[in-house]
Motif scaffolding. Structure first.
Motif, PDB file in Angstrom:
ATOM      1  N   GLY A  42      -7.272  -4.755  11.278  1.00 39.06           N
ATOM      2  CA  GLY A  42      -7.645  -5.995  10.602  1.00 39.06           C
ATOM      3  C   GLY A  42      -6.807  -7.173  11.071  1.00 39.06           C
ATOM      4  O   GLY A  42      -7.282  -8.309  11.101  1.00 39.06           O
ATOM      5  N   THR A  43      -5.558  -6.897  11.458  1.00 41.92           N
ATOM      6  CA  THR A  43      -4.692  -7.963  11.953  1.00 41.92           C
ATOM      7  C   THR A  43      -5.254  -8.561  13.235  1.00 41.92           C
ATOM      8  O   THR A  43      -5.177  -9.768  13.453  1.00 41.92           O
ATOM      9  N   VAL A  44      -5.798  -7.706  14.077  1.00 45.86           N
ATOM     10  CA  VAL A  44      -6.419  -8.208  15.304  1.00 45.86           C
ATOM     11  C   VAL A  44      -7.562  -9.160  14.948  1.00 45.86           C
ATOM     12  O   VAL A  44      -7.686 -10.244  15.536  1.00 45.86           O
ATOM     13  N   TRP A  45      -8.360  -8.776  13.968  1.00 45.03           N
ATOM     14  CA  TRP A  45      -9.472  -9.636  13.564  1.00 45.03           C
ATOM     15  C   TRP A  45      -8.977 -10.914  12.899  1.00 45.03           C
ATOM     16  O   TRP A  45      -9.612 -11.965  13.015  1.00 45.03           O
ATOM     17  N   LEU A  46      -7.831 -10.850  12.220  1.00 49.06           N
ATOM     18  CA  LEU A  46      -7.255 -12.071  11.660  1.00 49.06           C
ATOM     19  C   LEU A  46      -6.840 -13.027  12.771  1.00 49.06           C
ATOM     20  O   LEU A  46      -6.974 -14.243  12.642  1.00 49.06           O
ATOM     21  N   GLY A  47      -6.325 -12.490  13.872  1.00 50.47           N
ATOM     22  CA  GLY A  47      -5.978 -13.322  15.024  1.00 50.47           C
ATOM     23  C   GLY A  47      -7.205 -13.989  15.622  1.00 50.47           C
ATOM     24  O   GLY A  47      -7.179 -15.174  15.970  1.00 50.47           O
ATOM     25  N   VAL A  48      -8.276 -13.228  15.741  1.00 48.90           N
ATOM     26  CA  VAL A  48      -9.531 -13.790  16.254  1.00 48.90           C
ATOM     27  C   VAL A  48     -10.060 -14.842  15.287  1.00 48.90           C
ATOM     28  O   VAL A  48     -10.512 -15.916  15.707  1.00 48.90           O
ATOM     29  N   LEU A  49      -9.974 -14.564  13.996  1.00 48.69           N
ATOM     30  CA  LEU A  49     -10.431 -15.512  12.991  1.00 48.69           C
ATOM     31  C   LEU A  49      -9.600 -16.797  13.027  1.00 48.69           C
ATOM     32  O   LEU A  49     -10.143 -17.896  12.875  1.00 48.69           O
TER      33      LEU A  49
ATOM     34  N   GLY B 279       0.824  -1.216   0.000  1.00 48.43           N
ATOM     35  CA  GLY B 279       0.000   0.000   0.000  1.00 48.43           C
ATOM     36  C   GLY B 279       0.851   1.256   0.000  1.00 48.43           C
ATOM     37  O   GLY B 279       0.518   2.244  -0.668  1.00 48.43           O
ATOM     38  N   GLY B 280       1.959   1.249   0.719  1.00 52.12           N
ATOM     39  CA  GLY B 280       2.866   2.406   0.733  1.00 52.12           C
ATOM     40  C   GLY B 280       3.500   2.643  -0.617  1.00 52.12           C
ATOM     41  O   GLY B 280       3.763   3.800  -0.994  1.00 52.12           O
ATOM     42  N   ALA B 281       3.752   1.585  -1.359  1.00 49.80           N
ATOM     43  CA  ALA B 281       4.346   1.736  -2.687  1.00 49.80           C
ATOM     44  C   ALA B 281       3.331   2.216  -3.712  1.00 49.80           C
ATOM     45  O   ALA B 281       3.686   2.886  -4.678  1.00 49.80           O
TER      46      ALA B 281
ATOM     47  N   ALA C 101      -4.483   5.945   6.725  1.00 48.56           N
ATOM     48  CA  ALA C 101      -5.758   5.238   6.867  1.00 48.56           C
ATOM     49  C   ALA C 101      -5.593   3.754   6.542  1.00 48.56           C
ATOM     50  O   ALA C 101      -6.144   2.889   7.239  1.00 48.56           O
ATOM     51  N   LEU C 102      -4.809   3.455   5.503  1.00 48.06           N
ATOM     52  CA  LEU C 102      -4.555   2.060   5.148  1.00 48.06           C
ATOM     53  C   LEU C 102      -3.810   1.338   6.261  1.00 48.06           C
ATOM     54  O   LEU C 102      -4.171   0.233   6.642  1.00 48.06           O
ATOM     55  N   ALA C 103      -2.791   1.966   6.811  1.00 46.25           N
ATOM     56  CA  ALA C 103      -2.013   1.345   7.888  1.00 46.25           C
ATOM     57  C   ALA C 103      -2.884   1.093   9.109  1.00 46.25           C
ATOM     58  O   ALA C 103      -2.788   0.043   9.755  1.00 46.25           O
ATOM     59  N   THR C 104      -3.758   2.037   9.435  1.00 49.03           N
ATOM     60  CA  THR C 104      -4.661   1.864  10.573  1.00 49.03           C
ATOM     61  C   THR C 104      -5.645   0.723  10.326  1.00 49.03           C
ATOM     62  O   THR C 104      -5.887  -0.104  11.210  1.00 49.03           O
TER      63      THR C 104
ATOM     64  N   VAL D 242       0.129   3.859  -2.901  1.00 51.79           N
ATOM     65  CA  VAL D 242      -0.622   5.052  -2.512  1.00 51.79           C
ATOM     66  C   VAL D 242       0.333   6.233  -2.377  1.00 51.79           C
ATOM     67  O   VAL D 242       1.367   6.139  -1.714  1.00 51.79           O
ATOM     68  N   ASP D 243      -0.027   7.374  -2.999  1.00 54.22           N
ATOM     69  CA  ASP D 243       0.815   8.576  -2.938  1.00 54.22           C
ATOM     70  C   ASP D 243       0.450   9.487  -1.772  1.00 54.22           C
ATOM     71  O   ASP D 243       1.295  10.194  -1.251  1.00 54.22           O
ATOM     72  N   SER D 244      -0.773   9.469  -1.355  1.00 58.37           N
ATOM     73  CA  SER D 244      -1.247  10.363  -0.301  1.00 58.37           C
ATOM     74  C   SER D 244      -0.836   9.849   1.077  1.00 58.37           C
ATOM     75  O   SER D 244      -1.019   8.673   1.393  1.00 58.37           O
ATOM     76  N   ARG D 245      -0.289  10.746   1.889  1.00 57.70           N
ATOM     77  CA  ARG D 245       0.087  10.362   3.254  1.00 57.70           C
ATOM     78  C   ARG D 245      -1.153  10.051   4.083  1.00 57.70           C
ATOM     79  O   ARG D 245      -1.134   9.173   4.935  1.00 57.70           O
ATOM     80  N   PHE D 246      -2.219  10.787   3.841  1.00 54.86           N
ATOM     81  CA  PHE D 246      -3.463  10.553   4.574  1.00 54.86           C
ATOM     82  C   PHE D 246      -4.027   9.173   4.245  1.00 54.86           C
ATOM     83  O   PHE D 246      -4.421   8.420   5.131  1.00 54.86           O
ATOM     84  N   ALA D 247      -4.050   8.837   2.963  1.00 51.26           N
ATOM     85  CA  ALA D 247      -4.572   7.527   2.541  1.00 51.26           C
ATOM     86  C   ALA D 247      -3.689   6.406   3.079  1.00 51.26           C
ATOM     87  O   ALA D 247      -4.187   5.355   3.503  1.00 51.26           O
ATOM     88  N   PHE D 248      -2.369   6.639   3.076  1.00 50.95           N
ATOM     89  CA  PHE D 248      -1.459   5.625   3.605  1.00 50.95           C
ATOM     90  C   PHE D 248      -1.682   5.427   5.099  1.00 50.95           C
ATOM     91  O   PHE D 248      -1.675   4.299   5.595  1.00 50.95           O
TER      92      PHE D 248
END
Length: 164
Positions: A92-99, A72-74, A84-87, A76-82
């Protein structure tokens, strides 16, 4: 009696033709005491394997999250979008652990259902198998391996001791 007056009785099934009993779907659920020792030992070993693999499942989820952020960092050009993606990826990683935890339980429940173990007995076996893991490791450190009967007896005893 004349041939035209004979009365024939059609055979009747003891249950409706499309009932679960007629189709063979109704099977009695078993308790831990009724399950064969080898099947019980197989389920305990399955639980042990799932527990030992749990860390790898979580590591794979975290690696997928890091990869998603890097890609996503490679892209996406916008720092704001990046940001939001990182967040989104971090949460989502937490939900992957629960899954991953849910999926392991689902695999165990499916195998227990094939043995016809009741849902209540399945939940109790899932908890009792955790204690069996420690017991098996202690025996392995002494150079012994428990037989199927010993393993099943241990799990049944743990289940009875915990109020099962």
């Amino acid at each position: 009696m004349r041939p035209s007056e004979t009365h024939t009785v059609e055979p009747v099934l003891p249950v409706p033709a499309w009932s679960s009993a007629a189709l063979g779907l109704a099977r009695r659920e078993l308790t831990l005491a009724e399950v064969d020792d080898s099947e019980l030992a197989r389920l305990v070993n399955l639980r042990r394997r799932l527990e030992h693999q749990h860390g790898w499942w979580l590591l794979a989820a975290m690696a997928a999250a890091v990869l998603a952020v890097v890609v996503g960092g490679a892209v996406v050009d916008s720092r704001f979008a990046f940001g939001a993606l990182a967040t989104a990826v971090a949460s989502g990683t937490v939900w992957l652990g629960v899954l991953a935890t849910w999926a392991q339980g689902a695999v165990f429940r499916r195998q227990a259902r094939e043995v016809r173990l009741s849902p209540e007995a399945t939940a109790r076996l899932f908890r009792a198998a955790r204690d069996a893991d420690h017991w098996i490791e202690v025996l392995k450190s002494c150079g012994q391996r428990p037989s199927h009967a010993e393993l099943a007896s241990f799990v049944r005893h743990v289940d009875e001791a915990t109020g099962g």
